[in-house]
Design an enzyme around this catalytic site. Structure first.
Site, PDB file in Angstrom:
ATOM      1  N   LYS A   1      44.523  49.731  40.037  1.00  0.00           N
ATOM      2  CA  LYS A   1      44.729  48.309  39.744  1.00  0.00           C
ATOM      3  C   LYS A   1      44.871  48.172  38.229  1.00  0.00           C
ATOM      4  O   LYS A   1      43.950  47.752  37.533  1.00  0.00           O
ATOM      5  CB  LYS A   1      43.569  47.486  40.303  1.00  0.00           C
ATOM      6  CG  LYS A   1      43.897  46.005  40.435  1.00  0.00           C
ATOM      7  CD  LYS A   1      42.832  45.271  41.219  1.00  0.00           C
ATOM      8  CE  LYS A   1      43.004  43.775  41.165  1.00  0.00           C
ATOM      9  NZ  LYS A   1      44.204  43.243  41.791  1.00  0.00           N
TER      10      LYS A   1
HETATM   11  N1  PPE Z   1      47.766  43.967  46.493  1.00  0.00           N
HETATM   12  C1  PPE Z   1      47.912  43.548  45.224  1.00  0.00           C
HETATM   13  C2  PPE Z   1      49.144  43.922  44.491  1.00  0.00           C
HETATM   14  C3  PPE Z   1      46.910  42.769  44.638  1.00  0.00           C
HETATM   15  O1  PPE Z   1      47.067  42.355  43.386  1.00  0.00           O
HETATM   16  C4  PPE Z   1      45.760  42.418  45.387  1.00  0.00           C
HETATM   17  C5  PPE Z   1      44.672  41.591  44.771  1.00  0.00           C
HETATM   18  C6  PPE Z   1      45.655  42.881  46.705  1.00  0.00           C
HETATM   19  C7  PPE Z   1      46.662  43.664  47.225  1.00  0.00           C
HETATM   20  C8  PPE Z   1      44.452  42.582  47.566  1.00  0.00           C
HETATM   21  O2  PPE Z   1      43.313  43.304  47.138  1.00  0.00           O
HETATM   22  P1  PPE Z   1      41.825  42.756  47.370  1.00  0.00           P
HETATM   23  O3  PPE Z   1      41.637  41.607  46.440  1.00  0.00           O
HETATM   24  O4  PPE Z   1      40.962  43.909  47.059  1.00  0.00           O
HETATM   25  O5  PPE Z   1      41.726  42.344  48.790  1.00  0.00           O
HETATM   26  N2  PPE Z   1      45.080  40.724  43.735  1.00  0.00           N
HETATM   27  C9  PPE Z   1      44.113  40.157  42.808  1.00  0.00           C
HETATM   28  C10 PPE Z   1      44.790  39.526  41.618  1.00  0.00           C
HETATM   29  C11 PPE Z   1      45.508  38.229  41.869  1.00  0.00           C
HETATM   30  C12 PPE Z   1      45.917  37.535  40.600  1.00  0.00           C
HETATM   31  O6  PPE Z   1      46.784  36.670  40.668  1.00  0.00           O
HETATM   32  O7  PPE Z   1      45.389  37.801  39.516  1.00  0.00           O
HETATM   33  C13 PPE Z   1      43.167  39.205  43.503  1.00  0.00           C
HETATM   34  O8  PPE Z   1      43.440  38.758  44.609  1.00  0.00           O
HETATM   35  O9  PPE Z   1      42.122  38.922  42.926  1.00  0.00           O
END
Ligand code: PPE
Length: 306
Positions: free
Chosen positions: A159
């Site tokens: 990330k």
């Molecule tokens: N894919 C991506 C590309 C992504 O950024 C997130 C979270 C997820 C999947 C889902 O992961 P999880 O939160 O562990 O279920 N994206 C984060 C950032 C969003 C933002 O705009 O900043 C979030 O949801 O916090």
């Protein structure tokens, strides 16, 4: 989506006032994307505030950092405790939590190693990311012309801030095309994820979501929804999906910390299923909101009490 501030930010072990949490223009990460971060939510429950799967998020931060050869001077446990302290100091009942670890100010050039490592955590109130209406009615998403990278370039499992340039490109394209969010295919042409969400399809009562090897972030909400779905007796599998699997699904939904569980009612101007939030999506969404609000004793271990 205006940013609402809070009082304090945690930086390198100390609480500092929000306005003082600034950084130098020659911070390495600003130039080279050498940063990793997390997105976490703290929810109000009947018995105080609780952060959803906090330690798992901090473990993912430490793992992301180690993939880009940054050894953080704090453990996942220490960062979790710091987060709880920060939420208490800010007197917030519910909030979004944004930990960030980055190569700071001290040297320039592509080699990140000479630059110092800084770690910070910010918290602020953040409402439904894709909108309250989307949570109930479902949203319109579009397949992006931008592709998500697979494992051999800025991998999705890390990330990193660098990865989010791609997400940003896909997101603005989606908005310009009249969609609420983008769905990215990977370089092989199979479905990867949203710009900030994982994606699930439901067909004939069974759930499918792309495997991590298809170039996605290994989402913690994704894992939670898979566990909840299995708990309800649904069949859940990780499988590569093509775009017609999306068009032909009975239900499609996004998962993510910010997006929570958001139904997708239309994709590329095609109606998905009934064109509304589907019944299985609704059941999982309700269960998710019950769990984060501390109403399901069986999943209490997912909550980190503030
Ligand atoms: N894919 C991506 C590309 C992504 O950024 C997130 C979270 C997820 C999947 C889902 O992961 P999880 O939160 O562990 O279920 N994206 C984060 C950032 C969003 C933002 O705009 O900043 C979030 O949801 O916090």
């Amino acid at each position: 989506m205006a940013l609402v501030t809070s009082k304090y930010i945690w930086r390198n072990g100390e609480l500092i006032p929000w306005e003082q949490a600034t950084t130098h223009i020659l911070t390495h990460a600003l130039h080279y994307g050498t940063a990793v971060f997390e997105g976490i939510r703290c929810y109000k429950t009947d018995t105080g505030s609780a952060v959803f799967r906090l330690v798992e998020h901090m473990e993912r931060l430490v793992r992301s950092a180690s993939f880009i050869m940054m050894d953080l001077p704090y453990s996942a446990r220490e960062l979790s405790d710091a987060t709880a302290e920060l939420i208490r100091a800010n007197e917030l009942e519910s909030c979004y939590v944004r930990p960030l670890a980055y190569r700071g100010y001290g040297s320039m050039g592509v080699n990140p190693r000479p630059a110092p490592i800084d770690v910070a955590i910010a918290v602020w109130p953040w409402n439904a990311y894709l909108g309250e209406e989307a949570l109930e009615q479902g949203m319109h998403a579009g397949i992006s012309s931008w592709r998500q990278r697979t494992a051999n370039s800025t991998p999705g499992v890390v990330k990193s801030s660098a990865s989010y340039l791609n997400s940003g490109l896909a997101h603005i394209e989606a908005l310009d095309h009249g969609y609420g969010e983008a769905i990215l295919l990977n370089e092989n042409g199979t479905v990867a994820e949203g710009s900030g969400e994982n994606i699930f399809v439901v067909r004939n009562g069974a759930l499918k979501t792309p495997p991590v090897s298809d170039g996605i972030l290994e989402g913690i909400t994704r894992d939670s929804v898979m566990q909840l779905a299995r708990h309800f007796g649904y069949e859940v599998s990780e499988a590569s999906l093509v775009r017609t699997d999306l068009y032909g699904a009975d239900e499609v939904f996004f998962t993510g910390t910010a997006a929570e569980v958001t139904p997708i009612a239309r994709i590329d101007y095609r109606t998905i299923g009934s064109g509304k939030r589907g019944p299985i999506t609704e059941k999982l969404q309700t269960a998710f909101f019950d769990v984060v609000a501390g109403r399901v004793p069986e999943f209490e271990s997912w909550l980190y009490r503030v």
